[in-house]
Design a protein around this motif. Structure first.
Motif, PDB file in Angstrom:
ATOM      1  N   PRO A 135      54.959  35.315  55.549  1.00  9.55           N
ATOM      2  CA  PRO A 135      53.717  35.518  56.309  1.00  9.55           C
ATOM      3  C   PRO A 135      52.770  36.542  55.686  1.00  9.55           C
ATOM      4  CG  PRO A 135      55.640  35.703  57.732  1.00  9.55           C
ATOM      5  CD  PRO A 135      56.158  35.536  56.357  1.00  9.55           C
ATOM      6  N   ALA A 136      53.292  37.682  55.239  1.00 10.66           N
ATOM      7  CA  ALA A 136      52.409  38.733  54.735  1.00 10.66           C
ATOM      8  C   ALA A 136      51.679  38.254  53.488  1.00 10.66           C
ATOM      9  CB  ALA A 136      53.204  39.991  54.434  1.00 10.66           C
ATOM     10  N   ASP A 173      50.901  38.257  62.381  1.00  5.75           N
ATOM     11  CA  ASP A 173      50.892  39.717  62.464  1.00  5.75           C
ATOM     12  C   ASP A 173      52.064  40.341  61.735  1.00  5.75           C
ATOM     13  OD1 ASP A 173      52.866  38.994  64.123  1.00  5.75           O
ATOM     14  OD2 ASP A 173      52.009  39.831  65.961  1.00  5.75           O
ATOM     15  N   GLY A 174      52.786  39.542  61.005  1.00  9.06           N
ATOM     16  CA  GLY A 174      53.846  40.120  60.187  1.00  9.06           C
ATOM     17  C   GLY A 174      55.203  40.136  60.859  1.00  9.06           C
ATOM     18  N   ASP A 175      55.244  39.831  62.167  1.00  8.24           N
ATOM     19  CA  ASP A 175      56.528  39.820  62.862  1.00  8.24           C
ATOM     20  C   ASP A 175      57.336  38.578  62.533  1.00  8.24           C
ATOM     21  OD1 ASP A 175      55.752  42.106  63.960  1.00  8.24           O
ATOM     22  OD2 ASP A 175      55.416  41.344  65.997  1.00  8.24           O
ATOM     23  N   GLU A 176      56.590  37.522  62.120  1.00  8.96           N
ATOM     24  CA  GLU A 176      57.262  36.249  61.917  1.00  8.96           C
ATOM     25  C   GLU A 176      58.194  36.333  60.713  1.00  8.96           C
ATOM     26  OE1 GLU A 176      54.039  36.690  61.772  1.00  8.96           O
ATOM     27  OE2 GLU A 176      53.157  35.708  63.516  1.00  8.96           O
ATOM     28  N   GLU A 177      59.193  35.510  60.756  1.00  6.79           N
ATOM     29  CA  GLU A 177      60.102  35.471  59.617  1.00  6.79           C
ATOM     30  C   GLU A 177      59.502  34.645  58.499  1.00  6.79           C
ATOM     31  OE1 GLU A 177      63.664  34.033  61.302  1.00  6.79           O
ATOM     32  OE2 GLU A 177      63.952  35.881  62.462  1.00  6.79           O
ATOM     33  N   GLN A 178      58.959  33.483  58.863  1.00 11.54           N
ATOM     34  CA  GLN A 178      58.374  32.621  57.844  1.00 11.54           C
ATOM     35  C   GLN A 178      57.364  31.680  58.484  1.00 11.54           C
ATOM     36  OE1 GLN A 178      61.794  30.616  56.304  1.00 11.54           O
ATOM     37  NE2 GLN A 178      61.779  29.102  57.923  1.00 11.54           N
ATOM     38  N   PHE A 220      50.793  24.520  60.870  1.00 14.55           N
ATOM     39  CA  PHE A 220      51.464  25.752  60.457  1.00 14.55           C
ATOM     40  C   PHE A 220      52.325  26.195  61.628  1.00 14.55           C
ATOM     41  CE2 PHE A 220      47.773  25.570  57.725  1.00 14.55           C
ATOM     42  CZ  PHE A 220      48.319  25.894  56.492  1.00 14.55           C
ATOM     43  N   HIS A 221      53.575  26.411  61.358  1.00 19.55           N
ATOM     44  CA  HIS A 221      54.514  26.647  62.437  1.00 19.55           C
ATOM     45  C   HIS A 221      55.269  27.957  62.219  1.00 19.55           C
ATOM     46  CE1 HIS A 221      57.613  25.762  65.400  1.00 19.55           C
ATOM     47  NE2 HIS A 221      58.506  26.061  64.480  1.00 19.55           N
ATOM     48  N   THR A 222      55.204  28.837  63.233  1.00 21.19           N
ATOM     49  CA  THR A 222      56.085  29.997  63.226  1.00 21.19           C
ATOM     50  C   THR A 222      56.913  29.914  64.500  1.00 21.19           C
ATOM     51  OG1 THR A 222      54.731  31.519  64.503  1.00 21.19           O
ATOM     52  CG2 THR A 222      54.187  31.305  62.183  1.00 21.19           C
ATOM     53  N   SER A 223      57.756  30.920  64.714  1.00 24.75           N
ATOM     54  CA  SER A 223      58.657  30.819  65.858  1.00 24.75           C
ATOM     55  C   SER A 223      57.899  30.770  67.188  1.00 24.75           C
ATOM     56  CB  SER A 223      59.641  31.986  65.846  1.00 24.75           C
ATOM     57  OG  SER A 223      58.917  33.190  65.674  1.00 24.75           O
ATOM     58  N   THR A 224      56.716  31.407  67.265  1.00 29.83           N
ATOM     59  CA  THR A 224      56.026  31.443  68.554  1.00 29.83           C
ATOM     60  C   THR A 224      54.677  30.718  68.562  1.00 29.83           C
ATOM     61  OG1 THR A 224      55.057  33.547  67.942  1.00 29.83           O
ATOM     62  CG2 THR A 224      57.045  33.639  69.281  1.00 29.83           C
ATOM     63  N   VAL A 225      54.153  30.396  67.398  1.00 35.78           N
ATOM     64  CA  VAL A 225      52.811  29.819  67.352  1.00 35.78           C
ATOM     65  C   VAL A 225      52.778  28.557  66.489  1.00 35.78           C
ATOM     66  CG1 VAL A 225      50.399  30.236  66.729  1.00 35.78           C
ATOM     67  CG2 VAL A 225      51.778  32.102  67.604  1.00 35.78           C
ATOM     68  N   ASP A 226      51.985  27.569  66.949  1.00 37.89           N
ATOM     69  CA  ASP A 226      51.674  26.390  66.145  1.00 37.89           C
ATOM     70  C   ASP A 226      50.177  26.340  65.956  1.00 37.89           C
ATOM     71  OD1 ASP A 226      54.189  25.502  65.927  1.00 37.89           O
ATOM     72  OD2 ASP A 226      53.906  23.626  67.043  1.00 37.89           O
ATOM     73  N   LEU A 227      49.734  26.103  64.728  1.00 36.59           N
ATOM     74  CA  LEU A 227      48.307  25.892  64.499  1.00 36.59           C
ATOM     75  C   LEU A 227      48.149  24.535  63.820  1.00 36.59           C
ATOM     76  CD1 LEU A 227      45.629  28.347  63.349  1.00 36.59           C
ATOM     77  CD2 LEU A 227      45.820  26.192  62.169  1.00 36.59           C
ATOM     78  N   VAL A 228      47.396  23.651  64.460  1.00 35.90           N
ATOM     79  CA  VAL A 228      47.169  22.322  63.896  1.00 35.90           C
ATOM     80  C   VAL A 228      45.716  22.226  63.464  1.00 35.90           C
ATOM     81  CG1 VAL A 228      47.252  19.840  64.316  1.00 35.90           C
ATOM     82  CG2 VAL A 228      48.824  21.347  65.497  1.00 35.90           C
ATOM     83  N   SER A 229      45.499  21.689  62.310  1.00 40.17           N
ATOM     84  CA  SER A 229      44.119  21.493  61.851  1.00 40.17           C
ATOM     85  C   SER A 229      44.027  20.145  61.155  1.00 40.17           C
ATOM     86  CB  SER A 229      43.716  22.608  60.887  1.00 40.17           C
ATOM     87  OG  SER A 229      42.554  22.243  60.194  1.00 40.17           O
ATOM     88  N   ARG A 230      42.824  19.573  61.203  1.00 43.99           N
ATOM     89  CA  ARG A 230      42.632  18.374  60.396  1.00 43.99           C
ATOM     90  C   ARG A 230      42.533  18.811  58.941  1.00 43.99           C
ATOM     91  NH1 ARG A 230      37.308  18.108  58.614  1.00 43.99           N
ATOM     92  NH2 ARG A 230      36.319  20.003  59.358  1.00 43.99           N
TER      93      ARG A 230
END
Lengths: 377, 607
Positions: free
Chosen positions: A133-134, A210-215, A229-239
């Motif tokens: 993430p960083a 925010d840097g807390d994510e593992e990957q 883009f998928h992290t443990s708590t957030v998904d971001l989908v884009s075209r």
């Protein structure tokens, strides 16, 4: 729907998805945030039809349910509540969401969750690539700003991502500059790919990480139309942007006549000073490089001159290889380029006043920023 | 001096002068012949502005070998036999002037074969004299190449413009016919470069795509209307632009009568533009490709030597069908004509003074600094004005000066603006401001244009136009005529910061003026080309005007952009600094004034 969660968590979740809420839209439902129970957690989702962000926060769910609530009002209310437990209850008949927190009770009129646009679901969750993430955030901040903002050439509004083996190359260009970063991936990719991701989506992603994510896992739909883009708590989908990105490798100069190594902070200050005058004359600043002699170090003179306003000239010590020379640049592009250099020293490589200026960090590999010069005829 | 009959060569040259004015006329005559011969494919090549060589090749019916020589005799034609036929002309040519006229002033080679002949024939003719005639193998159809045009009339040659201008005129002629005959495949190459190629599939919109590009062609509205029977039958068909799509010249108005191109001027052009009434800005013209079909007997094409004007038997009817057809197409597109409410007959004086000032004719002391202002700093900031107003105004409005007092005031500020207090913005396009005279509405785009224009003017005066190199050269597709005009002027464009070069059938832009926002590149270039081809003389002054106007227009704040209060104040303050703040460089007003009296009248407070 009946559940309780912590104000702190809900506030953070709303801030994350809030950026995907459409500011001004003809479709009123897009200014809402979807609240839904999902597998013992509370799911928050927002979309402006270009990007969609989904975030999960911990909650104690008593009854399943879903509702869409006006984003701004909900964020304002939750932001003002004390840091305590919030009980959320939905009156299904009136679609009214009741929030109880400490000694406050709020009712917000919502809309039917079925009216909320479905955020494209990605079924096959095998990641194409996995980023730390960083590193991903730094890369986006160094590259995405160089993408074009105007809509005439949609391809340039995106960031080109090329994946091969364990290398990922991010590149963005508008008509006048190019930013490119090459990073090493922890795991090699199975298949080489080339994607164009909207710069806006990446900027949102960088903000969320925010840097807390593992990957961060990147997943592309089989049709190639969407990226997740998928992290443990957030998904971001884009075209994804469809089209052919210009062959930017061709633009990168292979050699230089003059190379100046400067202190990044000193240069930033000098450029800032010159910019007050440059803005009044088509943003033009002139850089003059003089190699050092036996008596002292080389130096770079930064000057701007606006006929009606006044002028400014500043000097910065520099280590200069080559014969020196001068180049004129747009001050906005110049300061953007310097701001993207994370190292204490920056190298500027030039050939002639008509050739591109190349900025590189000193002591760190993988980043290159090219700015086309201005010429006075 | 005794009167003598001119010898044949001189007479022929004089007559030729009427038909063949410039290389483009040759192309016009030859293309018309090819079309009359029923060609499905016409290839036009021009070199050296058409002076070195013009070659028109068709696959039409050809000329029989025994008639070739006759074809070059004056008044020899296959298209007409009796005077009565003049009233039912269905061919483009009919006078038998074209070939002899061309042959009188050039070296012509005509290679032709009729479909059923075994072998073709080649005829060489120069200055009206046949040089050689011999059999020759060729494909069916006619190829005419015209070399060294005007070689024997040096004076005419002198009066021609540059090669590029003549090439542009040739391109314009071929464009015309390509639009009039979408079922014929046209290709045009100028100095070996293919600049135009239509598919010839009979679809007008497809031909328009080739010439004006997909973007424009898609927007055009179809026109189709007919009226009358028999000899009074009139049919108008074609494409016109929606009101938003305009050009600064009539170069994109293509009018045809029975598919014969006519000049877009006079009544017929007026009727067309009248149909756009209130939808077009002053100085802007629509695009149109319109064919008016009438009975051959209802039109006289024999009015003008180059047949570029026609006379209708029933002009009123034709014009009314044309006007209604275009109007109907516009209305169908959902554009409502905007009716202007009657302007009150007696404008009050402040309004009239305002209008006069816009014309720059007034020397009245209308803008005298109000007495309360003279005490303070005239050139103070807008906030100063506001403060001043707060102190001096009595009830939250500008203190109004009695007319007598202001006319007594000694200072004269000719075209400067009165102090303005910003009230706000409406429709994201207009700034509302208050002054002692009443309410000003300021068009933000026009105002910014004026500011940019004057700034560029000052910069240009100082000899500094910066140019920004492009990272990746941008390829721009423009109509061939526009490209030719621009390429011909590449050197001078470079002085303004544009570096362009030919790139196949397109243009490649390597650098642009630093002030230009890159988004509008194609539009900006097109506008410059339009300006240049419209002004026939390209004096440095015209150049400067065209460049400055285009650049200032394309770098300014657009309508529909929300401005913050500070931005608006900045804009108005900069406008105050301008030498002539009341109009934009295009001549449109930057602001309109609604006086207090007018407002009071509207509310029924005053009469």
């Amino acid at each position: 729907m009946k559940l309780s969660c912590l104000q702190e968590n809900l506030k953070r979740g709303l801030a994350i998805v809030g950026h995907a809420v459409a500011g001004k839209s003809t479709l009123p439902i897009l200014s809402h945030i979807l609240l839904a129970t999902d597998d013992g957690r509370l799911k928050l989702a927002a979309t402006n039809l270009e990007i969609g962000i989904t975030c999960w926060i911990g909650a104690k769910v008593e009854n399943e349910g879903a509702v869409a609530v006006p984003a701004k009002l909900l964020s304002d209310v939750v932001g003002s509540l004390p840091n305590d437990r919030i009980d959320l209850t939905l009156d299904v008949r009136t679609q009214t969401l009741n929030l109880k927190c400490a000694r406050f009770e709020t009712n917000i009129k919502g809309a039917d969750a079925d009216d909320f646009p479905t955020i494209p679901a990605v079924d096959d969750r095998t990641p194409v690539a996995v980023f730390p993430p960083a590193l991903l955030r730094e890369t986006i901040q160094q590259v995405a700003f160089a993408a074009a903002t105007e809509e005439t050439r949609p391809v340039l509004q995106g960031v080109q991502l090329r994946l091969r083996d364990n290398r990922a190359i991010f590149a963005a260009a508008d008509g006048f500059r190019l930013a490119m970063r090459i990073i090493e991936l922890p795991e090699p990719v199975t298949q080489s790919q080339e994607l164009i991701i909207p710069a806006r989506a990446l900027n949102e992603l960088a903000r969320i990480l925010d840097g807390d994510e593992e990957q961060v896992e990147m997943i592309v739909t089989p049709s190639g139309g969407q990226v997740l883009f998928h992290t443990s708590t957030v998904d971001l989908v884009s075209r994804l942007i469809d089209g052919k990105f210009p062959d930017v490798d061709r633009v990168i100069p292979q050699q230089y006549q003059t190379r100046a190594v400067l202190d990044t902070q000193e240069l930033t200050k000098a450029v800032k000073l010159a910019s007050y005058f440059a803005v009044a004359s088509s943003n033009i600043v002139r850089l003059q490089m003089e190699p050092g002699g036996e008596m002292g170090p080389g130096r770079m003179t930064i000057s701007a001159n606006a006929v009606e306003v006044g002028d400014n000239k500043g000097q910065v010590d520099a280590m200069i290889q080559g014969e020196g020379g001068q180049i004129a640049l747009n001050v906005k592009f110049l300061s953007d380029a310097i701001a993207a250099i994370p190292t204490p020293q920056v190298a500027l490589e030039t050939q002639s006043p008509q050739h591109p200026a190349v900025f590189k960090p000193v002591g760190a590999d993988g980043y290159i920023h090219i700015v086309m010069p201005m010429t006075v005829r | 001096m005794p009167i003598r009959v001119l010898d044949a060569t001189v007479a022929a040259q004089i007559a030729a002068g009427e038909v063949i004015e410039r290389p483009a006329s040759v192309v016009r005559e030859l293309v018309e012949n090819a079309l009359d011969a029923g060609a499905r494919r016409i290839v036009v090549e021009a070199r050296g502005g058409g002076l070195r060589e013009i070659r028109v090749q068709d696959d039409g019916c050809g000329i029989p070998a025994d008639e070739v020589e006759l074809a070059f005799a004056r008044h020899a034609t296959s298209k007409l036999s009796t005077a009565d036929d003049l009233w039912s002309i269905t061919t483009l040519g009919f006078r038998g002037e074209a070939l002899p006229s061309i042959a009188a002033v050039a070296q012509v080679i005509c290679i032709t074969r009729v479909a059923n002949a075994d072998v073709g024939v080649e005829l060489r003719i120069a200055g009206g004299e046949v040089q050689a005639i011999m059999p020759r193998g060729c494909s069916p159809g006619t190829t005419i190449s015209v070399r060294n045009l005007f070689y024997n009339t040096p004076v005419r040659r002198e009066f021609l413009r540059s090669d590029a201008t003549e090439s542009a005129a040739i391109a314009a002629v071929v464009t015309q016919y390509a639009l009039a005959y979408p079922e014929v495949r046209f290709s045009l190459s100028i100095d070996g470069r293919t600049t135009l190629q239509t598919s010839g599939n009979g679809d007008l919109r497809a031909a328009t795509i080739e010439i004006y590009g997909l973007d424009v062609a898609r927007q055009l509205l179809a026109v189709d209307a007919a009226a009358g029977e028999g000899i009074d039958h009139v049919h108008v068909s074609g494409l016109v632009s929606p009101p938003g799509l305009t050009r600064s010249s009539r170069a994109a108005v293509h009018l045809f009568v029975n598919r014969r191109a006519i000049q877009p001027r006079g009544q017929i052009a007026l009727v067309l533009e009248e149909a756009y009434h209130t939808l077009l800005m002053k100085g802007r013209h629509p695009m149109a490709i319109l064919n008016i079909s009438v009975h051959p007997a209802a039109v006289d094409v024999n009015v003008h030597p180059t047949k570029s004007e026609v006379k209708f038997r029933n002009t009123i009817q034709v014009m009314s069908v044309l006007g209604r057809a275009v109007r109907a197409a516009l209305l169908e597109s959902g554009v409502r004509p905007w009716e202007e409410p009657g302007i009150p007959a007696s404008l009050d004086t402040a309004q009239r003074r305002f209008e006069l000032r816009r014309l720059g004719t007034s020397h009245e002391s209308a803008w005298d600094t109000p007495s309360w202002m003279t005490a303070g700093d005239e050139r103070g900031s807008a906030s100063f004005h506001v403060r001043n107003w707060r102190n001096e105004g009595q009830s939250g409005a500008w203190q109004r000066e009695p007319a007598a007092a202001s006319s007594l005031s000694p200072t004269v500020q000719t075209s400067k603006l009165p102090p303005l207090r910003i009230v706000g913005q409406i429709a994201q396009s207009y700034i509302v401001a208050e002054s002692p005279d009443g309410m000003y509405l300021i068009d933000q785009h026009a105002a910014h244009e004026r500011i940019t224009y004057e700034r560029l003017m000052a910069q240009r005066g100082a000899g500094m136009i910066e140019s920004q190199e492009l990272l990746i050269p941008q390829v721009v597709d423009l109509p061939p005529t526009a490209q030719d005009v621009l390429l011909a002027a590449a050197d001078r464009l470079a002085e303004w910061g544009f570096v362009i070069e030919p790139f196949g059938r397109s243009l490649r832009v390597r650098a642009i003026p630093a002030v230009l926002y890159p988004g509008d590149l194609a539009t900006a270039l097109l506008e410059i080309a339009d300006h240049l081809s419209e002004r026939s003389g390209t004096t440095p002054r015209d150049w400067r005007e065209a460049m400055l106007i285009t650049l200032s227009c394309h770098t300014s704040v657009r309508a529909g952009q929300t401005l913050s209060f500070d931005e608006m104040r900045g804009l108005v303050r900069q406008l105050e600094q301008c030498a002539s703040p009341r109009t934009c460089p295009h001549g449109r007003p930057t602001m309109i004034l609604l006086t207090i009296t007018q407002i009071e009248r509207q509310f029924g407070r005053a009469k």
